[in-house]
Scaffold this motif. Structure first.
Motif, PDB file in Angstrom:
ATOM      1  N   ASP A  94      -5.329  15.760  -9.628  1.00  0.00           N
ATOM      2  CA  ASP A  94      -5.592  16.242  -8.276  1.00  0.00           C
ATOM      3  C   ASP A  94      -6.713  15.405  -7.674  1.00  0.00           C
ATOM      4  OD1 ASP A  94      -5.243  18.700  -6.302  1.00  0.00           O
ATOM      5  OD2 ASP A  94      -7.390  18.320  -6.510  1.00  0.00           O
ATOM      6  N   LYS A  95      -6.609  15.106  -6.393  1.00  0.00           N
ATOM      7  CA  LYS A  95      -7.610  14.200  -5.821  1.00  0.00           C
ATOM      8  C   LYS A  95      -9.015  14.798  -5.830  1.00  0.00           C
ATOM      9  CE  LYS A  95      -6.405  15.282  -0.971  1.00  0.00           C
ATOM     10  NZ  LYS A  95      -5.919  14.674   0.291  1.00  0.00           N
ATOM     11  N   ARG A  96      -9.129  16.126  -5.804  1.00  0.00           N
ATOM     12  CA  ARG A  96     -10.458  16.732  -5.914  1.00  0.00           C
ATOM     13  C   ARG A  96     -10.949  16.668  -7.355  1.00  0.00           C
ATOM     14  NH1 ARG A  96      -7.497  19.921  -2.473  1.00  0.00           N
ATOM     15  NH2 ARG A  96      -8.300  20.088  -0.333  1.00  0.00           N
ATOM     16  N   GLY A  97     -10.048  16.937  -8.295  1.00  0.00           N
ATOM     17  CA  GLY A  97     -10.437  16.885  -9.692  1.00  0.00           C
ATOM     18  C   GLY A  97     -10.831  15.499 -10.151  1.00  0.00           C
ATOM     19  N   ALA A  98     -10.161  14.494  -9.612  1.00  0.00           N
ATOM     20  CA  ALA A  98     -10.450  13.114 -10.012  1.00  0.00           C
ATOM     21  C   ALA A  98     -11.873  12.708  -9.668  1.00  0.00           C
ATOM     22  CB  ALA A  98      -9.462  12.164  -9.348  1.00  0.00           C
ATOM     23  N   GLN A  99     -12.430  13.301  -8.633  1.00  0.00           N
ATOM     24  CA  GLN A  99     -13.787  12.941  -8.219  1.00  0.00           C
ATOM     25  C   GLN A  99     -14.800  13.184  -9.332  1.00  0.00           C
ATOM     26  OE1 GLN A  99     -14.716  14.960  -4.551  1.00  0.00           O
ATOM     27  NE2 GLN A  99     -12.977  14.079  -3.457  1.00  0.00           N
ATOM     28  N   SER A 100     -14.574  14.232 -10.124  1.00  0.00           N
ATOM     29  CA  SER A 100     -15.510  14.535 -11.207  1.00  0.00           C
ATOM     30  C   SER A 100     -14.977  14.145 -12.582  1.00  0.00           C
ATOM     31  CB  SER A 100     -15.840  16.039 -11.200  1.00  0.00           C
ATOM     32  OG  SER A 100     -14.658  16.814 -11.294  1.00  0.00           O
ATOM     33  N   ALA A 101     -13.654  13.980 -12.693  1.00  0.00           N
ATOM     34  CA  ALA A 101     -13.055  13.740 -14.004  1.00  0.00           C
ATOM     35  C   ALA A 101     -12.881  12.266 -14.343  1.00  0.00           C
ATOM     36  CB  ALA A 101     -11.694  14.434 -14.084  1.00  0.00           C
ATOM     37  N   ALA A 102     -12.904  11.399 -13.333  1.00  0.00           N
ATOM     38  CA  ALA A 102     -12.553   9.999 -13.584  1.00  0.00           C
ATOM     39  C   ALA A 102     -13.591   9.058 -12.991  1.00  0.00           C
ATOM     40  CB  ALA A 102     -11.178   9.700 -12.980  1.00  0.00           C
ATOM     41  N   PRO A 103     -13.851   7.942 -13.667  1.00  0.00           N
ATOM     42  CA  PRO A 103     -14.763   6.944 -13.099  1.00  0.00           C
ATOM     43  C   PRO A 103     -14.076   6.151 -11.992  1.00  0.00           C
ATOM     44  CG  PRO A 103     -13.843   6.141 -15.147  1.00  0.00           C
ATOM     45  CD  PRO A 103     -13.352   7.549 -14.999  1.00  0.00           C
ATOM     46  N   ARG A 104     -14.880   5.581 -11.119  1.00  0.00           N
ATOM     47  CA  ARG A 104     -14.365   4.645 -10.128  1.00  0.00           C
ATOM     48  C   ARG A 104     -14.446   3.235 -10.692  1.00  0.00           C
ATOM     49  NH1 ARG A 104     -16.966   6.648  -4.322  1.00  0.00           N
ATOM     50  NH2 ARG A 104     -16.249   8.825  -4.440  1.00  0.00           N
ATOM     51  N   VAL A 105     -13.450   2.432 -10.319  1.00  0.00           N
ATOM     52  CA  VAL A 105     -13.443   1.055 -10.808  1.00  0.00           C
ATOM     53  C   VAL A 105     -13.208   0.082  -9.660  1.00  0.00           C
ATOM     54  CG1 VAL A 105     -12.711   1.609 -13.155  1.00  0.00           C
ATOM     55  CG2 VAL A 105     -10.983   1.212 -11.384  1.00  0.00           C
ATOM     56  N   ALA A 106     -13.742  -1.124  -9.820  1.00  0.00           N
ATOM     57  CA  ALA A 106     -13.486  -2.206  -8.884  1.00  0.00           C
ATOM     58  C   ALA A 106     -12.143  -2.847  -9.223  1.00  0.00           C
ATOM     59  CB  ALA A 106     -14.598  -3.244  -8.965  1.00  0.00           C
ATOM     60  N   VAL A 107     -11.601  -3.573  -8.277  1.00  0.00           N
ATOM     61  CA  VAL A 107     -10.331  -4.259  -8.508  1.00  0.00           C
ATOM     62  C   VAL A 107     -10.442  -5.202  -9.703  1.00  0.00           C
ATOM     63  CG1 VAL A 107      -8.696  -5.901  -7.507  1.00  0.00           C
ATOM     64  CG2 VAL A 107      -9.595  -4.026  -6.106  1.00  0.00           C
ATOM     65  N   SER A 108     -11.582  -5.839  -9.851  1.00  0.00           N
ATOM     66  CA  SER A 108     -11.777  -6.791 -10.956  1.00  0.00           C
ATOM     67  C   SER A 108     -11.775  -6.118 -12.325  1.00  0.00           C
ATOM     68  CB  SER A 108     -13.090  -7.547 -10.767  1.00  0.00           C
ATOM     69  OG  SER A 108     -14.190  -6.644 -10.763  1.00  0.00           O
ATOM     70  N   GLU A 109     -11.914  -4.791 -12.354  1.00  0.00           N
ATOM     71  CA  GLU A 109     -11.940  -4.053 -13.615  1.00  0.00           C
ATOM     72  C   GLU A 109     -10.582  -3.445 -13.966  1.00  0.00           C
ATOM     73  OE1 GLU A 109     -16.179  -1.961 -13.917  1.00  0.00           O
ATOM     74  OE2 GLU A 109     -15.243  -1.588 -11.955  1.00  0.00           O
ATOM     75  N   MET A 110      -9.575  -3.677 -13.128  1.00  0.00           N
ATOM     76  CA  MET A 110      -8.277  -3.026 -13.306  1.00  0.00           C
ATOM     77  C   MET A 110      -7.316  -3.869 -14.127  1.00  0.00           C
ATOM     78  SD  MET A 110      -7.916  -1.496  -9.423  1.00  0.00           S
ATOM     79  CE  MET A 110      -6.266  -0.813  -9.655  1.00  0.00           C
ATOM     80  N   SER A 111      -6.341  -3.182 -14.741  1.00  0.00           N
ATOM     81  CA  SER A 111      -5.267  -3.838 -15.483  1.00  0.00           C
ATOM     82  C   SER A 111      -4.066  -4.061 -14.571  1.00  0.00           C
ATOM     83  CB  SER A 111      -4.845  -2.967 -16.677  1.00  0.00           C
ATOM     84  OG  SER A 111      -5.924  -2.742 -17.544  1.00  0.00           O
ATOM     85  N   PRO A 112      -3.173  -4.994 -14.912  1.00  0.00           N
ATOM     86  CA  PRO A 112      -1.966  -5.205 -14.114  1.00  0.00           C
ATOM     87  C   PRO A 112      -1.143  -3.922 -13.982  1.00  0.00           C
ATOM     88  CG  PRO A 112      -2.285  -7.014 -15.646  1.00  0.00           C
ATOM     89  CD  PRO A 112      -3.301  -5.970 -16.013  1.00  0.00           C
ATOM     90  N   ILE A 113      -0.503  -3.775 -12.830  1.00  0.00           N
ATOM     91  CA  ILE A 113       0.225  -2.548 -12.478  1.00  0.00           C
ATOM     92  C   ILE A 113       1.708  -2.718 -12.779  1.00  0.00           C
ATOM     93  CG2 ILE A 113       0.673  -0.873 -10.658  1.00  0.00           C
ATOM     94  CD1 ILE A 113      -2.312  -1.261 -11.280  1.00  0.00           C
ATOM     95  N   ASP A 114       2.273  -1.760 -13.500  1.00  0.00           N
ATOM     96  CA  ASP A 114       3.709  -1.793 -13.780  1.00  0.00           C
ATOM     97  C   ASP A 114       4.522  -1.076 -12.697  1.00  0.00           C
ATOM     98  OD1 ASP A 114       3.469  -3.135 -16.305  1.00  0.00           O
ATOM     99  OD2 ASP A 114       2.726  -1.249 -17.148  1.00  0.00           O
ATOM    100  N   ILE A 115       4.005   0.056 -12.228  1.00  0.00           N
ATOM    101  CA  ILE A 115       4.707   0.844 -11.209  1.00  0.00           C
ATOM    102  C   ILE A 115       3.710   1.264 -10.135  1.00  0.00           C
ATOM    103  CG2 ILE A 115       5.875   3.037 -10.718  1.00  0.00           C
ATOM    104  CD1 ILE A 115       7.265   2.873 -13.362  1.00  0.00           C
ATOM    105  N   VAL A 116       4.112   1.114  -8.889  1.00  0.00           N
ATOM    106  CA  VAL A 116       3.353   1.625  -7.750  1.00  0.00           C
ATOM    107  C   VAL A 116       4.109   2.821  -7.184  1.00  0.00           C
ATOM    108  CG1 VAL A 116       2.558   1.169  -5.395  1.00  0.00           C
ATOM    109  CG2 VAL A 116       2.324  -0.600  -7.163  1.00  0.00           C
ATOM    110  N   ILE A 117       3.418   3.946  -7.059  1.00  0.00           N
ATOM    111  CA  ILE A 117       3.976   5.133  -6.408  1.00  0.00           C
ATOM    112  C   ILE A 117       3.364   5.215  -5.025  1.00  0.00           C
ATOM    113  CG2 ILE A 117       4.191   7.645  -6.489  1.00  0.00           C
ATOM    114  CD1 ILE A 117       5.664   6.199  -8.752  1.00  0.00           C
ATOM    115  N   CYS A 118       4.200   5.108  -4.000  1.00  0.00           N
ATOM    116  CA  CYS A 118       3.650   5.111  -2.644  1.00  0.00           C
ATOM    117  C   CYS A 118       4.158   6.321  -1.861  1.00  0.00           C
ATOM    118  CB  CYS A 118       3.974   3.820  -1.900  1.00  0.00           C
ATOM    119  SG  CYS A 118       5.705   3.518  -1.610  1.00  0.00           S
TER     120      CYS A 118
END
Length: 240
Positions: free
Chosen positions: A109-133
């Motif tokens: 949930d977008k509210r839950g993610a605020q406290s449950a997950a860290p924020r990352v920069a693009v340079s810290e991300m892994s390649p994406i297999d699937i995009v859900i838009c």
């Protein structure tokens, strides 16, 4: 009419249809609509080989795609979800199933993610297999429109430019069948098409694929650049 006017007319038509048919909650006009059958859509997507082979999913934060994000975490996939309006140098939440201290339903949930997950920069991300838009409407050739804010286009373009969305990345639009329209949808240079449409009852392959090669700088206004520091562009550089 301008392209923007044409797109808005399509949005208004689809929002009106969805509400008349009671396929979405009242008050969905102006939003990426949550729709009846979203859980079945996530289940149908989860049965596909491309999903089962994917390790990393980038998903929009709208409630309509919450079942897909939950399914991804339960299936052990790394999920990146955009920070609202990308208004930070670290514009994505990193939802890693093995690191979460709360249930997937809360973390996704977008509210839950605020406290449950860290924020990352693009340079810290892994390649994406699937995009859900998230989409308001999409046609069978894969042309889609969102609610008009433009963030999905910027997210995808930024990740393409960073080499994280590649030719092997599959872009998926999970929607209600009433959102799949026969109309032509006008496109601009920054628009991307989807490879698959998934409804509660159908999987629709789309072609030909259309994607930008990265950020379309002529579309970036100084206000956009100032609001989204992760673009890595200074307002004064737009005219150079």
């Amino acid at each position: 009419m301008s392209i923007g006017d044409d797109k808005q007319a399509i949005r208004d038509k689809v929002w009106g249809l969805l509400e008349r048919e009671q396929a979405v909650p009242s008050g969905s006009h102006g939003k990426i609509p949550s729709f009846e059958g979203a859980e079945r859509t996530a289940a149908l997507l989860g049965d596909l080989d491309i999903w089962q082979q994917a390790r990393t999913v980038k998903a929009n934060p709208d409630h309509a795609q919450l079942p897909v994000r939950v399914r991804a975490l339960k299936d052990g996939k790394l999920v990146y979800m955009a920070v609202p309006r990308m208004a930070t140098l670290k514009p994505f939440y990193k939802l890693s199933p093995e690191e979460l201290k709360v249930p997937p339903e809360e973390a996704a949930d977008k509210r839950g993610a605020q406290s449950a997950a860290p924020r990352v920069a693009v340079s810290e991300m892994s390649p994406i297999d699937i995009v859900i838009c998230g989409s308001v409407a999409v046609n069978r050739s894969g042309t889609r429109i969102g609610k008009g804010a433009g963030y999905s286009d910027l997210e995808v373009a930024l990740l393409i430019e960073a080499g994280l969305i590649t030719d092997s990345t599959i872009i998926v639009a999970p929607v209600h069948h009433l959102q799949v329209i026969e109309d032509q949808i006008p496109e601009t240079d920054h628009d991307f098409s989807v490879d698959l449409i998934v409804t509660p009852d159908e999987v629709i392959p789309c072609s030909p694929r259309r994607r930008p090669t990265g950020l379309v700088r002529s579309d970036l206004t100084p206000d956009i650049v100032e609001a989204i520091p992760a673009l890595g562009i200074r307002a004064e550089d737009l005219s150079s």
